[in-house]
Design a protein around this motif. Structure first.
Motif, PDB file in Angstrom:
ATOM      1  N   LYS A  55      11.648   7.688  -7.444  1.00 34.36           N
ATOM      2  CA  LYS A  55      10.842   6.902  -8.376  1.00 34.36           C
ATOM      3  C   LYS A  55       9.470   6.571  -7.774  1.00 34.36           C
ATOM      4  O   LYS A  55       8.460   6.593  -8.478  1.00 34.36           O
ATOM      5  CB  LYS A  55      11.590   5.615  -8.731  1.00 34.36           C
ATOM      6  N   THR A  56       9.412   6.308  -6.473  1.00 40.36           N
ATOM      7  CA  THR A  56       8.134   6.053  -5.811  1.00 40.36           C
ATOM      8  C   THR A  56       7.244   7.285  -5.881  1.00 40.36           C
ATOM      9  O   THR A  56       6.038   7.186  -6.140  1.00 40.36           O
ATOM     10  CB  THR A  56       8.363   5.649  -4.341  1.00 40.36           C
ATOM     11  N   LEU A  57       7.834   8.449  -5.670  1.00 41.31           N
ATOM     12  CA  LEU A  57       7.071   9.691  -5.761  1.00 41.31           C
ATOM     13  C   LEU A  57       6.589   9.916  -7.191  1.00 41.31           C
ATOM     14  O   LEU A  57       5.441  10.318  -7.405  1.00 41.31           O
ATOM     15  CB  LEU A  57       7.917  10.882  -5.286  1.00 41.31           C
ATOM     16  N   GLN A  58       7.437   9.630  -8.170  1.00 40.50           N
ATOM     17  CA  GLN A  58       7.021   9.782  -9.563  1.00 40.50           C
ATOM     18  C   GLN A  58       5.859   8.853  -9.894  1.00 40.50           C
ATOM     19  O   GLN A  58       4.901   9.257 -10.558  1.00 40.50           O
ATOM     20  CB  GLN A  58       8.200   9.494 -10.490  1.00 40.50           C
ATOM     21  N   ASN A  59       5.935   7.613  -9.429  1.00 38.98           N
ATOM     22  CA  ASN A  59       4.836   6.664  -9.674  1.00 38.98           C
ATOM     23  C   ASN A  59       3.555   7.117  -8.982  1.00 38.98           C
ATOM     24  O   ASN A  59       2.465   6.995  -9.539  1.00 38.98           O
ATOM     25  CB  ASN A  59       5.225   5.270  -9.202  1.00 38.98           C
ATOM     26  N   ILE A  80       1.008  17.246  -1.390  1.00 39.66           N
ATOM     27  CA  ILE A  80       2.074  17.060  -2.378  1.00 39.66           C
ATOM     28  C   ILE A  80       1.881  17.996  -3.560  1.00 39.66           C
ATOM     29  O   ILE A  80       2.843  18.581  -4.060  1.00 39.66           O
ATOM     30  CB  ILE A  80       2.127  15.587  -2.828  1.00 39.66           C
ATOM     31  N   GLU A  81       0.642  18.174  -3.999  1.00 35.48           N
ATOM     32  CA  GLU A  81       0.381  19.101  -5.099  1.00 35.48           C
ATOM     33  C   GLU A  81       0.798  20.521  -4.711  1.00 35.48           C
ATOM     34  O   GLU A  81       1.411  21.245  -5.506  1.00 35.48           O
ATOM     35  CB  GLU A  81      -1.102  19.061  -5.469  1.00 35.48           C
ATOM     36  N   LYS A  96       0.851  -1.195   0.000  1.00 33.24           N
ATOM     37  CA  LYS A  96       0.000   0.000   0.000  1.00 33.24           C
ATOM     38  C   LYS A  96       0.885   1.242   0.000  1.00 33.24           C
ATOM     39  O   LYS A  96       1.952   1.263   0.596  1.00 33.24           O
ATOM     40  CB  LYS A  96      -0.905   0.008   1.233  1.00 33.24           C
ATOM     41  N   THR A  97       0.429   2.277  -0.652  1.00 36.50           N
ATOM     42  CA  THR A  97       1.202   3.509  -0.742  1.00 36.50           C
ATOM     43  C   THR A  97       1.238   4.228   0.597  1.00 36.50           C
ATOM     44  O   THR A  97       0.262   4.243   1.336  1.00 36.50           O
ATOM     45  CB  THR A  97       0.650   4.434  -1.837  1.00 36.50           C
ATOM     46  N   ARG A  98       2.370   4.819   0.868  1.00 37.94           N
ATOM     47  CA  ARG A  98       2.518   5.582   2.110  1.00 37.94           C
ATOM     48  C   ARG A  98       1.982   6.998   1.952  1.00 37.94           C
ATOM     49  O   ARG A  98       1.863   7.721   2.928  1.00 37.94           O
ATOM     50  CB  ARG A  98       4.005   5.691   2.471  1.00 37.94           C
ATOM     51  N   LEU A  99       1.678   7.387   0.744  1.00 33.62           N
ATOM     52  CA  LEU A  99       1.291   8.764   0.467  1.00 33.62           C
ATOM     53  C   LEU A  99      -0.213   8.950   0.328  1.00 33.62           C
ATOM     54  O   LEU A  99      -0.659  10.033  -0.037  1.00 33.62           O
ATOM     55  CB  LEU A  99       1.991   9.237  -0.808  1.00 33.62           C
ATOM     56  N   LYS A 138      13.191  16.746  -5.362  1.00 29.37           N
ATOM     57  CA  LYS A 138      14.099  16.617  -4.224  1.00 29.37           C
ATOM     58  C   LYS A 138      13.582  17.422  -3.033  1.00 29.37           C
ATOM     59  O   LYS A 138      13.636  16.972  -1.891  1.00 29.37           O
ATOM     60  CB  LYS A 138      15.505  17.064  -4.603  1.00 29.37           C
ATOM     61  N   ASN A 139      13.082  18.620  -3.300  1.00 29.62           N
ATOM     62  CA  ASN A 139      12.533  19.442  -2.218  1.00 29.62           C
ATOM     63  C   ASN A 139      11.263  18.824  -1.641  1.00 29.62           C
ATOM     64  O   ASN A 139      11.017  18.898  -0.433  1.00 29.62           O
ATOM     65  CB  ASN A 139      12.260  20.857  -2.712  1.00 29.62           C
ATOM     66  N   VAL A 140      10.446  18.232  -2.499  1.00 24.60           N
ATOM     67  CA  VAL A 140       9.220  17.584  -2.024  1.00 24.60           C
ATOM     68  C   VAL A 140       9.569  16.373  -1.155  1.00 24.60           C
ATOM     69  O   VAL A 140       8.958  16.156  -0.101  1.00 24.60           O
ATOM     70  CB  VAL A 140       8.321  17.167  -3.212  1.00 24.60           C
TER      71      VAL A 140
END
Length: 184
Positions: free
Chosen positions: A118-122, A89-90, A79-82, A101-103
């Motif tokens: 990569k997890t953030l990009q996905n 995030i937006e 499961k996603t942590r986000l 990187k800042n996010v």
């Protein structure tokens, strides 16, 4: 040895095996059809390269749920942590000019969430928060790889690639290793 009994179910399994877009459904329906042909579970496990217990589980699920047992059930996997942080995030993407990187640093500092880029990009892709390139980046990418006024001498590239008739370095025609007619 277990098998399916009803003719209607056999016809449905044959259609699923031939027409389903999901590979798992095709594989499981094929297994059930072979079971209907009185194949042993050990044979089925070697054919499908799975454990005997897996074949038994497929047959048990078929007995309980019928056609609903064939596809992979939702809810599997990590499961996603986000989840629930889409708006945060937006906002961070807008605030940091879409710098990931800042996010990532913000998520680690404020929410104690450590993830890779990569997890953030996905996550952004799945949440519909696409990383759009700015106009400056898009314009920069559409420029050619070379400047016509300063033609670099690239080996193994024909001069037609550079839209020139001669090699600037040796003043020879096409066909050589460096664009020269005589060497190479």
């Amino acid at each position: 040895m277990r098998c399916i009994d009803k003719n209607r179910e056999v016809e449905a399994l044959e259609k699923l095996q031939k027409n389903s877009t999901d590979n798992t459904v095709r594989k499981r329906s094929h297994c059930l059809l072979l079971s209907h042909q009185r194949r042993m579970i050990t044979d089925l496990s070697s054919i499908f390269d799975v454990n005997i217990r897996t074949i038994e589980r497929w047959l048990d699920n078929w007995a309980k749920n019928g056609l609903d047992s064939l596809p992979i059930q939702p809810g599997r996997g990590v499961k996603t942590r986000l989840k629930g942080l889409e708006s945060v995030i937006e906002e961070q993407l807008k605030q940091h000019n879409r710098n990931l990187k800042n996010v990532l640093a913000y998520l680690e500092g404020q929410h104690n969430i450590v993830i890779c880029k990569k997890t953030l990009q996905n996550f952004l892709k799945d949440a519909g928060l696409y990383l759009e390139k700015s106009a400056a980046v898009a314009k920069k990418q559409t420029q050619p790889l070379y400047l016509k006024s300063k033609l670099l001498h690239f080996p193994k590239f024909p001069l037609s690639f550079f839209e020139k008739d001669q090699c600037d370095q040796c003043q020879a025609g096409l066909g050589c290793y460096n664009g020269n007619a005589g060497s190479g």
